[in-house]
Motif scaffolding. Structure first.
Motif, PDB file in Angstrom:
ATOM      1  N   GLN A   1     -10.526  -7.369  -2.996  1.00 54.12           N
ATOM      2  CA  GLN A   1     -10.638  -7.268  -1.691  1.00 54.12           C
ATOM      3  C   GLN A   1     -10.302  -8.667  -0.863  1.00 54.12           C
ATOM      4  O   GLN A   1      -9.383  -7.973   0.591  1.00 54.12           O
ATOM      5  N   ASP A   2      -9.695  -9.827  -1.502  1.00 50.86           N
ATOM      6  CA  ASP A   2      -8.939 -10.683  -0.672  1.00 50.86           C
ATOM      7  C   ASP A   2      -7.748 -10.570  -0.397  1.00 50.86           C
ATOM      8  O   ASP A   2      -7.436 -10.673   0.914  1.00 50.86           O
ATOM      9  N   LEU A   3      -7.346  -9.437  -1.542  1.00 49.61           N
ATOM     10  CA  LEU A   3      -6.139  -9.174  -1.892  1.00 49.61           C
ATOM     11  C   LEU A   3      -5.741  -8.498   0.293  1.00 49.61           C
ATOM     12  O   LEU A   3      -5.194  -8.831   0.693  1.00 49.61           O
TER      13      LEU A   3
ATOM     14  N   ARG B   1      16.111   1.721   7.764  1.00 53.11           N
ATOM     15  CA  ARG B   1      16.044   2.928   7.302  1.00 53.11           C
ATOM     16  C   ARG B   1      16.689   3.411   5.582  1.00 53.11           C
ATOM     17  O   ARG B   1      17.062   4.095   5.841  1.00 53.11           O
ATOM     18  N   SER B   2      16.697   1.788   5.381  1.00 51.82           N
ATOM     19  CA  SER B   2      16.850   2.528   3.905  1.00 51.82           C
ATOM     20  C   SER B   2      15.592   1.764   3.024  1.00 51.82           C
ATOM     21  O   SER B   2      14.749   1.375   3.193  1.00 51.82           O
ATOM     22  N   ARG B   3      15.737   2.324   1.662  1.00 54.39           N
ATOM     23  CA  ARG B   3      14.578   1.926   0.785  1.00 54.39           C
ATOM     24  C   ARG B   3      14.243   0.859   0.067  1.00 54.39           C
ATOM     25  O   ARG B   3      14.831  -0.063   0.458  1.00 54.39           O
ATOM     26  N   VAL B   4      13.233   1.049   0.722  1.00 53.23           N
ATOM     27  CA  VAL B   4      12.537  -0.540  -0.092  1.00 53.23           C
ATOM     28  C   VAL B   4      13.073  -0.851  -1.292  1.00 53.23           C
ATOM     29  O   VAL B   4      12.687  -0.076  -2.394  1.00 53.23           O
ATOM     30  N   SER B   5      13.435  -1.976  -2.004  1.00 50.77           N
ATOM     31  CA  SER B   5      13.614  -2.681  -3.108  1.00 50.77           C
ATOM     32  C   SER B   5      12.628  -3.119  -3.918  1.00 50.77           C
ATOM     33  O   SER B   5      11.479  -3.379  -3.452  1.00 50.77           O
ATOM     34  N   VAL B   6      12.246  -2.915  -4.813  1.00 51.53           N
ATOM     35  CA  VAL B   6      11.611  -3.396  -5.983  1.00 51.53           C
ATOM     36  C   VAL B   6      11.337  -5.333  -5.382  1.00 51.53           C
ATOM     37  O   VAL B   6      10.219  -5.620  -5.969  1.00 51.53           O
ATOM     38  N   ARG B   7      12.832  -5.725  -5.668  1.00 52.26           N
ATOM     39  CA  ARG B   7      12.484  -7.187  -5.553  1.00 52.26           C
ATOM     40  C   ARG B   7      11.489  -7.326  -4.021  1.00 52.26           C
ATOM     41  O   ARG B   7      11.092  -8.730  -3.983  1.00 52.26           O
ATOM     42  N   HIS B   8      12.175  -6.793  -2.724  1.00 44.11           N
ATOM     43  CA  HIS B   8      10.373  -7.525  -1.870  1.00 44.11           C
ATOM     44  C   HIS B   8       9.294  -6.672  -2.201  1.00 44.11           C
ATOM     45  O   HIS B   8       8.233  -7.651  -1.465  1.00 44.11           O
ATOM     46  N   VAL B   9       8.666  -6.060  -2.994  1.00 39.34           N
ATOM     47  CA  VAL B   9       7.583  -5.744  -3.184  1.00 39.34           C
ATOM     48  C   VAL B   9       6.958  -6.650  -3.634  1.00 39.34           C
ATOM     49  O   VAL B   9       6.136  -7.447  -3.686  1.00 39.34           O
ATOM     50  N   ASP B  10       7.784  -7.270  -5.006  1.00 38.44           N
ATOM     51  CA  ASP B  10       7.911  -8.950  -5.648  1.00 38.44           C
ATOM     52  C   ASP B  10       7.547 -10.130  -5.286  1.00 38.44           C
ATOM     53  O   ASP B  10       6.591 -10.748  -5.322  1.00 38.44           O
ATOM     54  N   GLU B  11       8.129 -10.117  -4.050  1.00 40.20           N
ATOM     55  CA  GLU B  11       7.994 -11.240  -2.991  1.00 40.20           C
ATOM     56  C   GLU B  11       7.144 -11.408  -2.882  1.00 40.20           C
ATOM     57  O   GLU B  11       6.674 -11.694  -1.802  1.00 40.20           O
ATOM     58  N   LEU B  12       6.962 -10.010  -1.792  1.00 38.72           N
ATOM     59  CA  LEU B  12       5.777  -9.750  -1.295  1.00 38.72           C
ATOM     60  C   LEU B  12       4.366  -9.847  -1.809  1.00 38.72           C
ATOM     61  O   LEU B  12       3.720 -10.928  -0.975  1.00 38.72           O
ATOM     62  N   PHE B  13       4.437  -9.729  -2.679  1.00 40.62           N
ATOM     63  CA  PHE B  13       3.027 -10.172  -4.260  1.00 40.62           C
ATOM     64  C   PHE B  13       2.850 -11.552  -4.174  1.00 40.62           C
ATOM     65  O   PHE B  13       1.728 -11.619  -4.259  1.00 40.62           O
TER      66      PHE B  13
ATOM     67  N   ASP C   1       4.325 -14.146  -2.133  1.00 43.80           N
ATOM     68  CA  ASP C   1       4.062 -14.910  -0.757  1.00 43.80           C
ATOM     69  C   ASP C   1       2.232 -14.561  -0.896  1.00 43.80           C
ATOM     70  O   ASP C   1       1.971 -15.410  -0.539  1.00 43.80           O
ATOM     71  N   THR C   2       2.134 -13.367  -0.695  1.00 43.33           N
ATOM     72  CA  THR C   2       0.182 -13.193  -0.430  1.00 43.33           C
ATOM     73  C   THR C   2      -0.702 -13.502  -1.459  1.00 43.33           C
ATOM     74  O   THR C   2      -1.503 -14.234  -0.835  1.00 43.33           O
ATOM     75  N   ARG C   3       0.249 -13.984  -2.767  1.00 38.22           N
ATOM     76  CA  ARG C   3      -1.174 -14.218  -4.185  1.00 38.22           C
ATOM     77  C   ARG C   3      -1.269 -15.755  -3.612  1.00 38.22           C
ATOM     78  O   ARG C   3      -1.654 -16.647  -3.460  1.00 38.22           O
ATOM     79  N   SER C   4      -0.473 -16.268  -2.689  1.00 36.84           N
ATOM     80  CA  SER C   4       0.389 -17.977  -2.092  1.00 36.84           C
ATOM     81  C   SER C   4      -0.722 -18.018  -1.213  1.00 36.84           C
ATOM     82  O   SER C   4      -1.705 -18.823  -1.417  1.00 36.84           O
ATOM     83  N   GLU C   5      -0.591 -17.061  -0.306  1.00 35.82           N
ATOM     84  CA  GLU C   5      -1.767 -17.437   0.570  1.00 35.82           C
ATOM     85  C   GLU C   5      -3.393 -17.318   0.267  1.00 35.82           C
ATOM     86  O   GLU C   5      -4.154 -18.154   1.273  1.00 35.82           O
TER      87      GLU C   5
END
Length: 372
Positions: free
Chosen positions: A157-159, A280-292, A294-298
C-alpha cells in the motif's frame, strides 16, 4: 566418426599450418570449437558469450592452458570468488563450476580429438578439473538471499500510494513527466496484479491484453497473454495466459484507464508496445529496475527487496486467498509445484486464521461428542 562432430579439433585446426604462438592458437580453436558445439544445440548468443567470457577469465587466472589445468587450479579459483567484499553468491559460483565442467567435458572427449592433438603438440592432454570434492553441490531448491521476501500488505500500500502521490505532485507543480509517472505506477501495479517477471512486463504489447471468459465485464483486460516467459536453455520463451482474479480487479481497472486514456497521449501511431518512453520506444528492463529501486528508497523499504519480490507477493497472496496450488502454478508459469512453494510465504494473519479455524473445528467436534 571421430572428428566429424561440430567443434572437433579436425574441423577447427588447419593441418600443416605453423602458428607463431601454437599454444594460444590451439586454445582459441578450443574455445571456438566449443562455441560451435553449443550452437548446434541451439543455445542463445548471450549464454555463449557469458560462457566464453568465463573460460577466458579462468585461463587468465591460471596463466595456463586447458591441457595444463589441474583440480588445484579449480580450487584456487573458487577461493578467489569467495573472498573480499565482492564475494559471489553460492548459486553464481555453482554456475561457474558447471560451465567449467562442461568445457572440460568437451576438451577431454576423445570424439573431438583434443586429447590427441594436445598430446602430439605439447606432450600432455587436458583432464577434468571439476569433481565432487571441489565444486558446489546443489543441496537446496532455493538459494536466493534470505532477505528477499514477499512484501506485506502495508508495504504494498505504501508503494502504490507513493507512486500515485508522485503523479499528483508533478501535476500540481506544473512540471513535465506526469504521463511517464502514470505509466510507471501502472507498470508496477500490473507487475504485482498479474505476478509478472520483469522481461514479461516490458515485452507486453496491446494484443496481449485479452478477455477473461469468466468475467465479460472486464472486456479485453481480463487476462494477459505472456509471450516472453522464462525459457529453458536452448528453447524458445514459454507462453502462458494469466487470468485476472477478483481480488486484484483494481489492476484491471488500471490497465483499462492506461490503455484508453494514457497511452493515446504518446501519439505512437502503429506502435504496439504497452509501455512507451517519451521517445516512443519500448520501456527497458533497466528502467523498471531503477524505478523500483528509487521508489524503495523513497518509502524506506529494505534494500534487498527487488521488483521480483512483487511476484513472490502475488504467489503468497493468492495462496492466502485460498486459490489451489495448481492454479497458482499455472498463473505464474512454473513447471513444478515445488517451485511455487519456494515463493510462498504466508503471513502471520493467514496462519492465525487457519489455526483459529482448526481449533474451532477440533474443539467443536469434541464438545459435540462429549456427553451432556
Amino acid at each position: 566418426m571421430v572428428g566429424e562432430f561440430p567443434g572437433s579439433a579436425r574441423l577447427m585446426l588447419v593441418p600443416g599450418v605453423a602458428h607463431l604462438n601454437e599454444r594460444a592458437a590451439v586454445f582459441e580453436a578450443m574455445v571456438a570449437g566449443w562455441t560451435r558445439q553449443q550452437l548446434s544445440r541451439q543455445l542463445g548468443q548471450s549464454t555463449l558469450r557469458d560462457r566464453e567470457r568465463l573460460i577466458r577469465r579462468f585461463q587468465d587466472f591460471t596463466e595456463q592452458y586447458p591441457w595444463e589445468w589441474t583440480p588445484g587450479d579449480m580450487e584456487d579459483f573458487t577461493v578467489s570468488l569467495t573472498c573480499g567484499a565482492d564475494r559471489l553468491a553460492v548459486s553464481t559460483i555453482r554456475g561457474y563450476h558447471l560451465t567449467l565442467r562442461m568445457f572440460c567435458d568437451y576438451v577431454t572427449d576423445a570424439r573431438y580429438e583434443w586429447p590427441v592433438q594436445c598430446q602430439d603438440r605439447f606432450g600432455t592432454f587436458p583432464v577434468q578439473v571439476c569433481n565432487e570434492w571441489n565444486t558446489v553441490a546443489h543441496l537446496n531448491e532455493y538459494e536466493g538471499r534470505p532477505q528477499r521476501r514477499p512484501l506485506t500488505y502495508r508495504e504494498l500500500q505504501d508503494l502504490f500510494d507513493w507512486l500515485d502521490t508522485r503523479i499528483e505532485q508533478i501535476v500540481r507543480l506544473g512540471r513535465k513527466g506526469s504521463l511517464a509517472a502514470w505509466r510507471d505506477a501502472t507498470m508496477i501495479k500490473t507487475t504485482y496484479g498479474f505476478g509478472l517477471r520483469r522481461n514479461e512486463l516490458v515485452r507486453l504489447d496491446l494484443p496481449d491484453l485479452r478477455p477473461n471468459p469468466h468475467m465479460r465485464a472486464w472486456g479485453t483486460y481480463g487476462s494477459i497473454h505472456v509471450r516472453f516467459g522464462k525459457a529453458m536453455k536452448g528453447s524458445l520463451p514459454r507462453r502462458r495466459t494469466v487470468l485476472a482474479v477478483p481480488e486484484f480487479d483494481w489492476a484491471v481497472n488500471g490497465l483499462r484507464q492506461w490503455v484508453e486514456e494514457g497511452l493515446p497521449l504518446f501519439e505512437a501511431g502503429n506502435q504496439a508496445a504497452l509501455w512507451l518512453t517519451e521517445r516512443r520506444s519500448r520501456v527497458s528492463v533497466r528502467h523498471v529496475d531503477e524505478l523500483f529501486a528509487d521508489t524503495r528508497s523513497e518509502i524506506g523499504l529494505e534494500e534487498h527487496l527487488t521488483l521480483h519480490c512483487l511476484r513472490h507477493s502475488y504467489v503468497t497472496h493468492l495462496i492466502e486467498f485460498g486459490y489451489p496450488e495448481h492454479f497458482v502454478t499455472e498463473q505464474v508459469g512454473h513447471r513444478w509445484g515445488s517451485t511455487t512453494a519456494i515463493y510462498t510465504s504466508v503471513s502471520n494473519d493467514f496462519k492465525n486464521k487457519t489455526l483459529q479455524a482448526a481449533l474451532a473445528r477440533v474443539y467443536r467436534t469434541e464438545e459435540e461428542a462429549s456427553p451432556s
